[in-house]
Design a protein around this motif. Structure first.
Motif, PDB file in Angstrom:
ATOM      1  N   VAL A 176      34.972 -34.517  56.821  1.00 37.21           N
ATOM      2  CA  VAL A 176      33.967 -33.796  57.605  1.00 37.21           C
ATOM      3  C   VAL A 176      33.330 -32.690  56.759  1.00 37.21           C
ATOM      4  CG1 VAL A 176      33.623 -32.296  59.599  1.00 37.21           C
ATOM      5  CG2 VAL A 176      34.952 -34.389  59.837  1.00 37.21           C
ATOM      6  N   ILE A 177      34.145 -31.980  56.004  1.00 33.38           N
ATOM      7  CA  ILE A 177      33.621 -30.927  55.127  1.00 33.38           C
ATOM      8  C   ILE A 177      32.709 -31.542  54.064  1.00 33.38           C
ATOM      9  CG2 ILE A 177      34.270 -29.234  53.355  1.00 33.38           C
ATOM     10  CD1 ILE A 177      36.760 -28.651  55.124  1.00 33.38           C
ATOM     11  N   ALA A 178      33.136 -32.671  53.485  1.00 32.80           N
ATOM     12  CA  ALA A 178      32.308 -33.352  52.485  1.00 32.80           C
ATOM     13  C   ALA A 178      30.984 -33.792  53.096  1.00 32.80           C
ATOM     14  CB  ALA A 178      33.055 -34.554  51.906  1.00 32.80           C
ATOM     15  N   PHE A 179      31.012 -34.256  54.338  1.00 31.83           N
ATOM     16  CA  PHE A 179      29.784 -34.716  54.974  1.00 31.83           C
ATOM     17  C   PHE A 179      28.833 -33.557  55.264  1.00 31.83           C
ATOM     18  CE2 PHE A 179      27.127 -36.857  58.159  1.00 31.83           C
ATOM     19  CZ  PHE A 179      26.841 -38.010  57.444  1.00 31.83           C
ATOM     20  N   VAL A 180      29.372 -32.406  55.634  1.00 28.93           N
ATOM     21  CA  VAL A 180      28.527 -31.213  55.823  1.00 28.93           C
ATOM     22  C   VAL A 180      27.870 -30.847  54.493  1.00 28.93           C
ATOM     23  CG1 VAL A 180      28.573 -28.728  56.296  1.00 28.93           C
ATOM     24  CG2 VAL A 180      29.758 -30.299  57.817  1.00 28.93           C
ATOM     25  N   LEU A 181      28.609 -30.942  53.412  1.00 29.28           N
ATOM     26  CA  LEU A 181      28.058 -30.621  52.100  1.00 29.28           C
ATOM     27  C   LEU A 181      27.009 -31.649  51.664  1.00 29.28           C
ATOM     28  CD1 LEU A 181      31.282 -29.419  50.258  1.00 29.28           C
ATOM     29  CD2 LEU A 181      29.427 -28.031  51.206  1.00 29.28           C
ATOM     30  N   ILE A 182      27.234 -32.913  51.982  1.00 22.98           N
ATOM     31  CA  ILE A 182      26.242 -33.953  51.666  1.00 22.98           C
ATOM     32  C   ILE A 182      24.940 -33.650  52.388  1.00 22.98           C
ATOM     33  CG2 ILE A 182      25.650 -36.386  52.041  1.00 22.98           C
ATOM     34  CD1 ILE A 182      28.668 -36.995  51.666  1.00 22.98           C
ATOM     35  N   ARG A 183      25.037 -33.344  53.663  1.00 19.33           N
ATOM     36  CA  ARG A 183      23.826 -33.033  54.431  1.00 19.33           C
ATOM     37  C   ARG A 183      23.146 -31.773  53.910  1.00 19.33           C
ATOM     38  NH1 ARG A 183      24.927 -32.781  60.383  1.00 19.33           N
ATOM     39  NH2 ARG A 183      22.693 -32.493  60.408  1.00 19.33           N
ATOM     40  N   ALA A 184      23.943 -30.819  53.436  1.00 20.62           N
ATOM     41  CA  ALA A 184      23.363 -29.592  52.870  1.00 20.62           C
ATOM     42  C   ALA A 184      22.609 -29.894  51.580  1.00 20.62           C
ATOM     43  CB  ALA A 184      24.464 -28.566  52.619  1.00 20.62           C
ATOM     44  N   VAL A 185      23.134 -30.785  50.766  1.00 20.95           N
ATOM     45  CA  VAL A 185      22.453 -31.148  49.528  1.00 20.95           C
ATOM     46  C   VAL A 185      21.157 -31.899  49.823  1.00 20.95           C
ATOM     47  CG1 VAL A 185      22.634 -32.606  47.466  1.00 20.95           C
ATOM     48  CG2 VAL A 185      24.521 -31.111  48.099  1.00 20.95           C
ATOM     49  N   PHE A 223      16.430 -24.363  45.433  1.00 21.94           N
ATOM     50  CA  PHE A 223      17.549 -25.248  45.746  1.00 21.94           C
ATOM     51  C   PHE A 223      18.747 -24.454  46.234  1.00 21.94           C
ATOM     52  CE2 PHE A 223      21.494 -27.344  44.375  1.00 21.94           C
ATOM     53  CZ  PHE A 223      21.457 -28.435  45.233  1.00 21.94           C
ATOM     54  N   PHE A 224      19.092 -23.395  45.551  1.00 21.27           N
ATOM     55  CA  PHE A 224      20.277 -22.616  45.917  1.00 21.27           C
ATOM     56  C   PHE A 224      20.074 -21.864  47.231  1.00 21.27           C
ATOM     57  CE2 PHE A 224      20.448 -23.201  41.321  1.00 21.27           C
ATOM     58  CZ  PHE A 224      21.651 -23.895  41.240  1.00 21.27           C
ATOM     59  N   LYS A 225      18.855 -21.390  47.461  1.00 23.95           N
ATOM     60  CA  LYS A 225      18.559 -20.732  48.746  1.00 23.95           C
ATOM     61  C   LYS A 225      18.749 -21.708  49.902  1.00 23.95           C
ATOM     62  CE  LYS A 225      14.378 -19.297  48.232  1.00 23.95           C
ATOM     63  NZ  LYS A 225      13.049 -18.680  48.293  1.00 23.95           N
ATOM     64  N   PHE A 226      18.130 -22.880  49.783  1.00 26.45           N
ATOM     65  CA  PHE A 226      18.173 -23.840  50.873  1.00 26.45           C
ATOM     66  C   PHE A 226      19.541 -24.501  50.995  1.00 26.45           C
ATOM     67  CE2 PHE A 226      13.544 -23.923  49.743  1.00 26.45           C
ATOM     68  CZ  PHE A 226      13.178 -23.083  50.777  1.00 26.45           C
ATOM     69  N   LEU A 227      20.237 -24.678  49.880  1.00 22.04           N
ATOM     70  CA  LEU A 227      21.592 -25.226  49.925  1.00 22.04           C
ATOM     71  C   LEU A 227      22.518 -24.258  50.660  1.00 22.04           C
ATOM     72  CD1 LEU A 227      23.570 -27.462  48.970  1.00 22.04           C
ATOM     73  CD2 LEU A 227      24.018 -26.012  46.987  1.00 22.04           C
ATOM     74  N   GLY A 228      22.436 -22.976  50.317  1.00 22.20           N
ATOM     75  CA  GLY A 228      23.257 -21.970  50.995  1.00 22.20           C
ATOM     76  C   GLY A 228      22.955 -21.904  52.480  1.00 22.20           C
ATOM     77  N   PHE A 229      21.672 -21.929  52.809  1.00 23.81           N
ATOM     78  CA  PHE A 229      21.247 -21.919  54.209  1.00 23.81           C
ATOM     79  C   PHE A 229      21.828 -23.119  54.954  1.00 23.81           C
ATOM     80  CE2 PHE A 229      18.236 -23.438  57.403  1.00 23.81           C
ATOM     81  CZ  PHE A 229      18.067 -22.314  58.194  1.00 23.81           C
ATOM     82  N   ALA A 230      21.715 -24.301  54.348  1.00 22.62           N
ATOM     83  CA  ALA A 230      22.181 -25.526  55.003  1.00 22.62           C
ATOM     84  C   ALA A 230      23.700 -25.552  55.132  1.00 22.62           C
ATOM     85  CB  ALA A 230      21.690 -26.747  54.240  1.00 22.62           C
ATOM     86  N   ILE A 231      24.409 -25.054  54.132  1.00 23.40           N
ATOM     87  CA  ILE A 231      25.879 -25.009  54.229  1.00 23.40           C
ATOM     88  C   ILE A 231      26.288 -24.058  55.343  1.00 23.40           C
ATOM     89  CG2 ILE A 231      27.968 -24.231  53.047  1.00 23.40           C
ATOM     90  CD1 ILE A 231      26.745 -25.328  50.451  1.00 23.40           C
ATOM     91  N   PHE A 232      25.706 -22.865  55.367  1.00 19.98           N
ATOM     92  CA  PHE A 232      26.044 -21.886  56.399  1.00 19.98           C
ATOM     93  C   PHE A 232      25.815 -22.453  57.791  1.00 19.98           C
ATOM     94  CE2 PHE A 232      24.665 -18.462  59.272  1.00 19.98           C
ATOM     95  CZ  PHE A 232      25.817 -17.693  59.278  1.00 19.98           C
ATOM     96  N   TRP A 233      24.606 -22.965  58.052  1.00 19.81           N
ATOM     97  CA  TRP A 233      24.305 -23.478  59.384  1.00 19.81           C
ATOM     98  C   TRP A 233      25.002 -24.806  59.669  1.00 19.81           C
ATOM     99  CZ3 TRP A 233      23.097 -20.446  63.027  1.00 19.81           C
ATOM    100  CH2 TRP A 233      22.414 -19.275  62.748  1.00 19.81           C
ATOM    101  N   GLY A 234      25.314 -25.556  58.630  1.00 19.24           N
ATOM    102  CA  GLY A 234      26.070 -26.798  58.830  1.00 19.24           C
ATOM    103  C   GLY A 234      27.459 -26.511  59.374  1.00 19.24           C
ATOM    104  N   PHE A 235      28.119 -25.483  58.820  1.00 17.17           N
ATOM    105  CA  PHE A 235      29.451 -25.139  59.321  1.00 17.17           C
ATOM    106  C   PHE A 235      29.389 -24.456  60.684  1.00 17.17           C
ATOM    107  CE2 PHE A 235      30.766 -25.834  54.905  1.00 17.17           C
ATOM    108  CZ  PHE A 235      31.836 -26.688  55.147  1.00 17.17           C
ATOM    109  N   ILE A 236      28.367 -23.655  60.913  1.00 21.47           N
ATOM    110  CA  ILE A 236      28.192 -23.064  62.247  1.00 21.47           C
ATOM    111  C   ILE A 236      28.018 -24.189  63.270  1.00 21.47           C
ATOM    112  CG2 ILE A 236      26.616 -21.715  63.713  1.00 21.47           C
ATOM    113  CD1 ILE A 236      28.259 -19.935  61.926  1.00 21.47           C
ATOM    114  N   ASN A 237      27.180 -25.153  62.945  1.00 20.68           N
ATOM    115  CA  ASN A 237      26.939 -26.291  63.826  1.00 20.68           C
ATOM    116  C   ASN A 237      28.218 -27.103  64.030  1.00 20.68           C
ATOM    117  OD1 ASN A 237      25.490 -28.110  65.394  1.00 20.68           O
ATOM    118  ND2 ASN A 237      24.898 -29.329  63.629  1.00 20.68           N
TER     119      ASN A 237
END
Length: 169
Positions: A93-102, A137-151
């Motif tokens: 699940v953690i890997a999938f959140v990271l995939i979606r963030a990338v 890339f790093f801005k949007f990756l960080g944003f997506a990781i943060f909100w991916g885990f919140i979600n």
């Protein structure tokens, strides 16, 4: 007075028609980019998702649970409850959140193309990768990781859902 309301109704109807016509034209103009975006996003997400599903050894257990579910649904539900507690499942699940963030910066590229269309500027397929260029890339990756885990946690915790609703209201 009756003519006034009839004119207003006619104007409102013509505005809706115009908005829909413009929306369909806008959609048709970007259809090729949307298809490319969808192919990239979903193919990479699913390929990496299936890879990690197999990498963490979840496929065999899932197949076994599906076969059990064909004859005994309550047993399958109990099996899935136990399967979800597996540390490998949590890692998946953690890997999938990271995939979606990338994959999230692809959205930024799509919005960049829309912006260029709105400003009547030429656009190309390479604009789709705008979110991957430089520090973006790093801005949007960080944003997506943060909100991916919140979600992710919001789906698990009713307390977070209630907090989010109260915060929104």
């Amino acid at each position: 007075c009756t003519n006034y309301f009839m004119e207003k109704k006619l104007t409102w109807k013509s505005n809706i028609e115009e908005i829909l016509r413009k929306a369909v034209n806008y959609w048709a103009m970007t259809l090729n980019i949307q298809i490319l975006f969808s192919l990239l996003y979903f193919s990479i997400t699913f390929l990496l998702g299936f890879y990690f599903f197999k990498y963490y050894g979840l496929q065999d257990e899932f197949t076994r649970l599906v076969k059990i579910g064909e004859t005994d649904m309550p047993a399958m539900k109990v099996g899935i409850t136990e399967w979800v507690k597996n540390p490998n499942f949590i890692s998946f699940v953690i890997a999938f959140v990271l995939i979606r963030a990338v994959m999230f910066p692809l959205n930024i590229g799509l919005f960049n193309i829309y912006r260029k269309i709105d400003h009547k500027l030429p656009y190309s397929i390479s604009d789709l990768y705008e979110g991957y260029r430089g520090f973006n890339f790093f801005k949007f990756l960080g944003f997506a990781i943060f909100w991916g885990f919140i979600n992710l946690y919001a789906h698990v915790s009713p307390v977070l859902v209630l907090f989010w609703i109260l915060l929104t209201v």
